[in-house]
Structures are given as C-alpha cells and as structure tokens.
Write a protein that holds these residues in place. Structure first.
Motif, short mmCIF file in Angstrom:
data_model
loop_
_atom_site.label_atom_id
_atom_site.label_comp_id
_atom_site.label_asym_id
_atom_site.label_seq_id
_atom_site.Cartn_x
_atom_site.Cartn_y
_atom_site.Cartn_z
N ILE A 1 55.14 43.22 47.34
CA ILE A 1 53.80 42.83 47.76
C ILE A 1 52.82 43.72 47.00
O ILE A 1 52.90 44.94 47.07
CB ILE A 1 53.60 43.00 49.28
N PHE A 2 51.91 43.07 46.26
CA PHE A 2 50.93 43.79 45.46
C PHE A 2 49.57 43.78 46.14
O PHE A 2 49.16 42.75 46.71
CB PHE A 2 50.75 43.12 44.09
N ASP A 3 48.84 44.86 46.02
CA ASP A 3 47.41 44.84 46.27
C ASP A 3 46.78 44.22 45.02
O ASP A 3 47.41 44.20 43.96
CB ASP A 3 46.89 46.26 46.50
N LEU A 4 45.58 43.72 45.12
CA LEU A 4 44.96 43.04 43.99
C LEU A 4 43.99 43.95 43.23
O LEU A 4 44.27 44.40 42.14
CB LEU A 4 44.23 41.78 44.48
N ASP A 5 42.86 44.22 43.85
CA ASP A 5 41.77 44.94 43.19
C ASP A 5 42.16 46.40 42.95
O ASP A 5 42.48 47.13 43.88
CB ASP A 5 40.50 44.88 44.04
N GLY A 6 42.13 46.78 41.68
CA GLY A 6 42.45 48.15 41.31
C GLY A 6 43.93 48.42 41.15
O GLY A 6 44.32 49.50 40.74
N THR A 7 44.76 47.44 41.47
CA THR A 7 46.21 47.58 41.31
C THR A 7 46.71 46.61 40.25
O THR A 7 47.25 47.02 39.23
CB THR A 7 46.94 47.34 42.64
N LEU A 8 46.53 45.33 40.50
CA LEU A 8 46.91 44.31 39.51
C LEU A 8 45.80 44.06 38.49
O LEU A 8 46.09 43.80 37.33
CB LEU A 8 47.24 42.98 40.20
N VAL A 9 44.58 44.13 38.95
CA VAL A 9 43.45 43.78 38.09
C VAL A 9 42.33 44.81 38.19
O VAL A 9 42.18 45.49 39.21
CB VAL A 9 42.87 42.38 38.42
N ASP A 10 41.54 44.87 37.14
CA ASP A 10 40.35 45.72 37.10
C ASP A 10 39.15 44.85 37.44
O ASP A 10 38.48 44.32 36.56
CB ASP A 10 40.20 46.35 35.72
N SER A 11 38.88 44.70 38.72
CA SER A 11 37.80 43.81 39.17
C SER A 11 36.47 44.54 39.32
O SER A 11 35.43 43.90 39.44
CB SER A 11 38.18 43.16 40.49
N GLU A 12 36.49 45.86 39.30
CA GLU A 12 35.26 46.61 39.57
C GLU A 12 34.14 46.30 38.59
O GLU A 12 32.98 46.19 39.01
CB GLU A 12 35.55 48.11 39.60
N PRO A 13 34.40 46.12 37.29
CA PRO A 13 33.30 45.74 36.40
C PRO A 13 32.62 44.43 36.82
O PRO A 13 31.41 44.28 36.64
CB PRO A 13 33.97 45.60 35.03
N ASN A 14 33.38 43.51 37.39
CA ASN A 14 32.78 42.25 37.85
C ASN A 14 31.91 42.46 39.08
O ASN A 14 30.86 41.84 39.21
CB ASN A 14 33.87 41.22 38.14
N TYR A 15 32.36 43.31 39.99
CA TYR A 15 31.53 43.62 41.17
C TYR A 15 30.23 44.29 40.73
O TYR A 15 29.15 43.96 41.24
CB TYR A 15 32.29 44.52 42.15
#
Length: 138
Positions: A10-24
């Motif tokens: 089981i994966f966490d998404l934000d900051g684990t699988l993907v770099d979503s912070e630039p989009n936020y």
C-alpha cells in the motif's frame, strides 16, 4: 518465479509516489494572483504544506484581506490543481520503477491517500500509474 508470494503493498501518494507539491503551489499562486496577490512565493506556500485546502484558503482570506469566500477560493484552487494534476504531476522515477517491478511480479498494490478520490484518479492517470494501481482508498 517470484519470491514475493503473500506480499501486498500500500503506497501513500503525495510525496511518496509523486511530487505533487509544485502543483499545489502553482494552483495556489494562480488563485491568489487572480485576487491581486502577486508575490506569493514558494516560501509562503511552505507554511501550508500538510494543511487542508479549506484551512489554507481560510487563512489566505485573513492574511491577504481577500473578499472572496472560502468556498470560492477552494473551488478555484481545486480546479487549477486538478488541471495540473492531470498534465504535469511527476512520478518519482525510482518509485515508478518499483511499482513496475512489483506489477511484473503480480504483487497486489493499492494507494491510500488523504487526497480526494478525484485528485488521486487525476494524478494516477496523469502519471500512467493507474495501469498498476487500481485500488484506491481516500
């Protein structure tokens, strides 16, 4: 033959699988610019990491003296984020390789995230990880 029998991941998404912070950040920057705040920086953004969007926009109203409602700002920021999530989210290369390795070994995988189901779906579709991660818990 796999030596991974009985393993599930089981994966966490934000900051684990993907770099979503630039989009936020970019969604927030664009939303604030639309309301006259043109100097919102990455440093400003960092104070909101890990805080819900509703709490973030409520703080913006107070901090920047905005006349928009929480709902209006929330909707605008979320719309922008969803567009960016579909088009420009970056999966961490090492994590993509790991997911692909596990998929090749038929290891069951899932994503559990505090993000909304819609945001998770947009990120997974935008990165192509939805091909391997079909079980999602929000």
């Amino acid at each position: 033959m796999s030596n991974l029998g009985g393993i599930s991941v089981i994966f966490d998404l934000d900051g684990t699988l993907v770099d979503s912070e630039p989009n936020y950040y970019e969604a927030g920057r664009q939303t604030l610019a639309e309301h006259g705040v043109t100097d919102f920086s990455w440093t400003d953004h960092e104070r909101y990491v890990g805080i819900s969007t509703q709490e973030t926009v409520a703080d913006w109203i107070e901090r920047y003296g905005l006349r928009a409602s929480v709902e209006e700002l929330f909707t605008a920021k979320n719309r922008r984020y969803m567009e960016l999530a579909r088009s420009s989210t970056r999966a961490y290369p090492e994590m993509r390789k790991f997911v692909e390795l596990l998929a090749a070994e038929d290891v069951p995988m899932a994503v559990a995230s505090g993000s909304s189901p819609e945001a998770i779906a947009a990120v997974l579709a935008g990165t192509g990880l939805d091909a391997h991660l079909r079980i999602v818990v929000s």
